[in-house]
Motif scaffolding. Sequence first.
Motif, PDB file in Angstrom:
ATOM      1  N   ASP A  21       0.913  -1.149  -0.010  1.00  0.00           N
ATOM      2  CA  ASP A  21       0.356  -0.041  -0.011  1.00  0.00           C
ATOM      3  C   ASP A  21       1.193   1.259  -0.235  1.00  0.00           C
ATOM      4  O   ASP A  21       1.796   1.627   0.600  1.00  0.00           O
ATOM      5  CB  ASP A  21      -1.227   0.452   1.928  1.00  0.00           C
ATOM      6  N   SER A  23      -0.403   4.710  -0.641  1.00  0.00           N
ATOM      7  CA  SER A  23      -1.964   5.379  -0.583  1.00  0.00           C
ATOM      8  C   SER A  23      -1.031   6.115   0.219  1.00  0.00           C
ATOM      9  O   SER A  23      -0.481   6.008   1.879  1.00  0.00           O
ATOM     10  CB  SER A  23      -2.870   4.861  -0.057  1.00  0.00           C
ATOM     11  N   TYR A  61       1.349   0.249  -5.275  1.00  0.00           N
ATOM     12  CA  TYR A  61       0.603   1.158  -5.399  1.00  0.00           C
ATOM     13  C   TYR A  61       0.166   2.709  -5.014  1.00  0.00           C
ATOM     14  O   TYR A  61       0.284   2.247  -3.585  1.00  0.00           O
ATOM     15  CB  TYR A  61      -0.742   0.162  -5.777  1.00  0.00           C
ATOM     16  N   THR A  99      -6.104   3.865  -3.287  1.00  0.00           N
ATOM     17  CA  THR A  99      -6.481   1.978  -3.051  1.00  0.00           C
ATOM     18  C   THR A  99      -6.901   1.490  -4.533  1.00  0.00           C
ATOM     19  O   THR A  99      -7.605   0.618  -3.603  1.00  0.00           O
ATOM     20  CB  THR A  99      -6.456   2.140  -1.606  1.00  0.00           C
ATOM     21  N   LEU A 101      -6.877  -1.592  -4.445  1.00  0.00           N
ATOM     22  CA  LEU A 101      -5.741  -2.947  -3.938  1.00  0.00           C
ATOM     23  C   LEU A 101      -6.842  -4.343  -5.102  1.00  0.00           C
ATOM     24  O   LEU A 101      -5.237  -4.945  -5.436  1.00  0.00           O
ATOM     25  CB  LEU A 101      -6.914  -2.645  -2.843  1.00  0.00           C
ATOM     26  N   THR A 125      -1.952  -3.488   3.816  1.00  0.00           N
ATOM     27  CA  THR A 125      -3.040  -2.668   3.106  1.00  0.00           C
ATOM     28  C   THR A 125      -3.113  -1.683   4.496  1.00  0.00           C
ATOM     29  O   THR A 125      -3.598  -2.583   5.303  1.00  0.00           O
ATOM     30  CB  THR A 125      -3.793  -3.084   2.013  1.00  0.00           C
ATOM     31  N   ASP A 126      -3.163  -0.446   4.464  1.00  0.00           N
ATOM     32  CA  ASP A 126      -3.927  -0.312   5.612  1.00  0.00           C
ATOM     33  C   ASP A 126      -5.331   0.589   5.002  1.00  0.00           C
ATOM     34  O   ASP A 126      -5.798   1.490   6.230  1.00  0.00           O
ATOM     35  CB  ASP A 126      -3.054   1.134   6.344  1.00  0.00           C
ATOM     36  N   GLU A 129     -10.479  -0.726  -0.506  1.00  0.00           N
ATOM     37  CA  GLU A 129     -10.725  -0.070  -1.730  1.00  0.00           C
ATOM     38  C   GLU A 129     -11.452   0.618  -2.002  1.00  0.00           C
ATOM     39  O   GLU A 129     -12.546   0.853  -1.814  1.00  0.00           O
ATOM     40  CB  GLU A 129     -11.287  -1.413  -1.951  1.00  0.00           C
ATOM     41  N   GLU A 500      -5.560  10.964   1.707  1.00  0.00           N
ATOM     42  CA  GLU A 500      -5.105  10.365   0.458  1.00  0.00           C
ATOM     43  C   GLU A 500      -7.199  10.661  -0.177  1.00  0.00           C
ATOM     44  O   GLU A 500      -8.012  11.216   0.892  1.00  0.00           O
ATOM     45  CB  GLU A 500      -5.783   9.036   0.765  1.00  0.00           C
TER      46      GLU A 500
END
Length: 500
Positions: A21, A23, A61, A99, A101, A125-126, A129, A500
């Motif tokens: 992640d 983002s 990403y 994100t 993902l 990821t934190d 989607e 973000e």
Amino acid sequence: MAETSFAQDASAGARTIIVMDGSGSMWGQINGVPKLEIARETVAEVLKGLPQEREIGLVAYGHRTRGDCSDIEIMVPPAAGTADAISQAVNTMRFQGRTPLSDAVRRAAEELRFTENPATVVLVTDGIETCNADPCALGKELEQSGVEFTAHVVGFGLTRQEGLELSCLARNTGGSYFDASDREGLGKALDQAIKTAAPAATPAAPAPEPVQPEATLDAADSAAITSAVKVTWTATRSERDYIDVAPLGAPAFEWASWVELGDSDKVMLRMPPEPGDYVIRYIAPDAAEPVVASRPIKVVEGDFVLDGPLTVQVGESFRVNWRGPEGEENYIDIMEKGSTATENEPSYAWARDGNPAELMAPITAGEYQLRYVVQGESARAVGLSVPLNVILGRAEIEAAEEVAPGAEFPVRARGPQNSRHWVDIVTPGFSEFSGEIGYFYLGEPGAPFTEGSLTAPAEPGSYDLRYVIEGMKGDRRVIARRTITVSPGASADVSLAPVE
């Protein structure tokens, strides 16, 4: 599939890609340290222990462009001996985008040629989607078209509901979901996910059949819309189990509302706002058959209705949709659990002011009740009372570590937003709620954060930033704080990471 499988050669076996992640939300802090810094250090530590022959790569990403759902990059193609390259690549990520993902996992699977070879993706990821894709559907698609394709998901600082939304990506591919809330948890989760993806060195023994848990549920046969129903349960529970209510025939992980099990054998479950036939279910996400127990319940109309959250954070503003008899003096309030008093409430809103009602949670955590109170000719009566749990929740203050004396610097406050709350700067140990060096009030209720600015003192040294919330009665408390250093060597021009 055969009962016994033999490992592929390390150079051609279950190759792995870490999807990282990048983002903007990774600038959020855990215990005062940005999550991106924790992720960088943790990835480096975990990869140090991998065998040189292990084939592993990196996809990122959201790390190059803000607001771009196509910002997905293969930073390190999967190959042997790439641990140092991956660590260096993670250190160059800028953490500023969205994100996507699901598309990132798909891209990683294609890079691994998942339709031709065993392949594993480890997603870190934190957030969930944010680019209009369905990770659950993607998991099913990759599982059906791949050759022993597996996705493991490491949720870093996700809420329980966010974790449940993403765990289906792992579950639908035969993978695992790992929850991490801090540096140690991320290290353990990432290490376990990568080791789980490693090809075996010897013939693998047949996997034991999972033991299907058993559970029982007891609840009323019918209830009014939005009312809270007591559900009694028995089960050999696991950490991620929960109880939900869903429309009759709904799939396992689609619900109208749900509640954690807690420490007792009873929970209060909020009913849906629409009448109809529903089912109360005990859900074990890690079981072969997640719906372990269920019982029907009919949801009917009610004379009084209070449709609001079951759990709120201290000082949080929230809305409640209501239904009840007309009356200029009728109101919706919050009162301590068990109290029958109809005065001196921590918070209330007049029904005449509109629907939904706007309320603010008390600033002290605990068990409360949300009530519809009717004013008669000479007395008040409680028409409906539903439980409300007030929790401490999470609050963060984002600012530079060092600022120059007398410089104005930006501050971002994440947590309950209300114009009664503020962020201030004080000397260490200062405990009063007036006489601060400087402060700014927070903003729109319901917003995820407020950005403001403070002016650094002229005297160098350490100072505290405080997140202060104020209740409807003027009571106040500090829910978050962090230290900032005023140093002559600091830049006079500091900024915050983009959101973000």
